[in-house]
Design an enzyme around this catalytic site. Structure first.
Site, mmCIF file in Angstrom:
data_model
loop_
_atom_site.group_PDB
_atom_site.id
_atom_site.type_symbol
_atom_site.label_atom_id
_atom_site.label_comp_id
_atom_site.label_asym_id
_atom_site.label_seq_id
_atom_site.Cartn_x
_atom_site.Cartn_y
_atom_site.Cartn_z
ATOM 1 N N LYS A 1 0.889 -1.225 -0.033
ATOM 2 C CA LYS A 1 0.031 -0.035 -0.060
ATOM 3 C C LYS A 1 1.064 1.414 0.160
ATOM 4 O O LYS A 1 0.589 2.290 -0.805
ATOM 5 C CB LYS A 1 -1.001 0.026 1.303
ATOM 6 C CG LYS A 1 -2.125 -0.843 1.091
ATOM 7 C CD LYS A 1 -2.962 -0.375 2.525
ATOM 8 C CE LYS A 1 -2.297 -0.480 3.939
ATOM 9 N NZ LYS A 1 -2.180 -1.832 4.268
ATOM 10 N N ARG B 1 -9.366 1.724 9.084
ATOM 11 C CA ARG B 1 -8.892 0.342 9.131
ATOM 12 C C ARG B 1 -10.025 -0.123 9.848
ATOM 13 O O ARG B 1 -9.984 -1.273 10.583
ATOM 14 C CB ARG B 1 -7.753 0.493 10.262
ATOM 15 C CG ARG B 1 -6.305 0.067 9.708
ATOM 16 C CD ARG B 1 -5.406 0.214 10.412
ATOM 17 N NE ARG B 1 -4.169 -0.470 10.193
ATOM 18 C CZ ARG B 1 -3.132 -0.206 9.590
ATOM 19 N NH1 ARG B 1 -3.337 1.208 8.878
ATOM 20 N NH2 ARG B 1 -2.069 -0.740 9.526
ATOM 21 N N ARG C 1 11.218 -6.485 5.030
ATOM 22 C CA ARG C 1 11.206 -4.976 4.903
ATOM 23 C C ARG C 1 12.120 -4.422 5.524
ATOM 24 O O ARG C 1 12.295 -4.614 6.964
ATOM 25 C CB ARG C 1 9.789 -4.765 5.038
ATOM 26 C CG ARG C 1 9.386 -3.076 5.142
ATOM 27 C CD ARG C 1 8.134 -2.890 5.017
ATOM 28 N NE ARG C 1 7.095 -2.754 6.069
ATOM 29 C CZ ARG C 1 5.868 -2.573 6.217
ATOM 30 N NH1 ARG C 1 5.244 -2.066 4.997
ATOM 31 N NH2 ARG C 1 5.151 -2.584 7.316
ATOM 32 N N ARG D 1 11.327 -2.094 10.963
ATOM 33 C CA ARG D 1 10.268 -1.459 11.970
ATOM 34 C C ARG D 1 10.074 -2.362 13.158
ATOM 35 O O ARG D 1 10.172 -3.442 12.958
ATOM 36 C CB ARG D 1 9.042 -1.284 11.119
ATOM 37 C CG ARG D 1 8.987 0.535 10.636
ATOM 38 C CD ARG D 1 7.930 0.449 9.552
ATOM 39 N NE ARG D 1 6.630 -0.302 10.281
ATOM 40 C CZ ARG D 1 5.455 -0.169 9.374
ATOM 41 N NH1 ARG D 1 5.594 0.277 8.186
ATOM 42 N NH2 ARG D 1 4.436 -0.598 9.974
ATOM 43 N N ARG E 1 -0.649 -8.154 14.085
ATOM 44 C CA ARG E 1 -1.198 -7.434 13.028
ATOM 45 C C ARG E 1 -2.094 -7.772 12.053
ATOM 46 O O ARG E 1 -3.103 -7.312 11.832
ATOM 47 C CB ARG E 1 -0.043 -6.483 12.419
ATOM 48 C CG ARG E 1 0.459 -5.525 13.042
ATOM 49 C CD ARG E 1 2.021 -4.958 12.760
ATOM 50 N NE ARG E 1 1.804 -4.391 11.429
ATOM 51 C CZ ARG E 1 2.898 -4.365 10.679
ATOM 52 N NH1 ARG E 1 4.036 -4.881 10.744
ATOM 53 N NH2 ARG E 1 2.700 -3.752 9.438
#
Ligand code: ADP
Ligand code: ZN
Length: 215
Positions: free
Chosen positions: A13, A86, A125, A158, A169
């Site tokens: 996204k 969300r 990531r 992160r 998550r």
């Protein structure tokens, strides 16, 4: 035009939001980026939300809605939301706010990526601590290990991309965010695009879908 990008965490996204907003001249609003910035500035908002984010929970709807409303109150250009809404409550809050301004959500793009693919991507990531550019240690590594190609900043994992937090998550996404698909699906503004091709190909697909819409 006001656009919403939906998809699993790690579906791409953020990358697409930057590309699409650039091409269409929309203001890119990433609630995740705003929260991370507030956290690094140690502002009152940052302190309020950091516990939720580091444990993979959602920031409470009222906090998010207040932030978004104040962020967009004075915007006159079209908006691209990334990571918001969300929950169904956030979506209703946005609709209500737009209604007071005689605006609406014009299109919702759902970036479809399988869950096992997303888990792999999140673990790989890395993001630049300085400019925020996103890398993937497997599919899109920087030229020099752990150094940003653009600004030479250091690359970081992160906190919330740690394996246990990723699991949390994804659970939260399925519980609270997936119902949004049904919320938007009924009203003709919902588009699904495949999120498993190259970033450039996905951007082109997205723009093609939005072009059909805008005619
Ligand atoms: P991703 O899409 O990869 O999960 P984001 O940067 O969008 O990452 O969000 C990171 C975290 O920030 C979320 O896990 C959540 O804790 C918080 N957050 C961001 N946007 C929202 C929102 N609209 N509502 C509640 N929490 C949010
Ligand atoms: Zn950088």
């Amino acid at each position: 035009m006001n656009l919403i990008l939906l998809g699993f965490p790690g579906s791409g996204k953020g990358t697409q939001a930057k590309a699409i907003s650039g091409r269409l001249g929309l203001v890119h609003i990433s609630t995740g980026d705003i929260f991370r910035e507030e956290i690094s500035r140690k502002s009152p908002l940052g302190l309020e939300v950091s516990g939720y984010i580091s444990s993979g929970k959602l920031v409470p709807d009222l906090v998010v809605l207040k932030l978004v409303r104040s962020r967009i109150a004075t915007e006159t250009k079209g908006l691209l939301f990334d990571g918001f809404p969300r929950t169904v409550e956030q979506a209703q809050g946005l609709d209500d706010f737009f209604a007071t301004r005689e605006q609406r959500v014009d299109a919702v793009l759902f970036l479809h990526v399988e869950e096992n693919e997303v888990v792999k991507r999140l673990a790989a990531r890395r993001s630049c601590a300085k400019c925020g550019k996103i890398y993937n240690t497997i599919t899109a590594p920087p030229a020099r290990e752990n150094v940003c190609d653009v600004c030479q900043g250091g690359l970081i994992l992160r906190n919330d991309d740690m394996p246990e937090v990723i699991k949390q998550r994804l659970m939260v996404y399925k519980d609270l965010t997936e119902p949004l698909l049904a919320y938007y699906r009924g009203n003709g503004i919902f588009h699904e695009i495949k999120g498993d091709s190259s970033p450039d190909a996905i951007t082109e697909n997205a723009l093609a879908v939005l072009k059909t819409w805008s005619k």
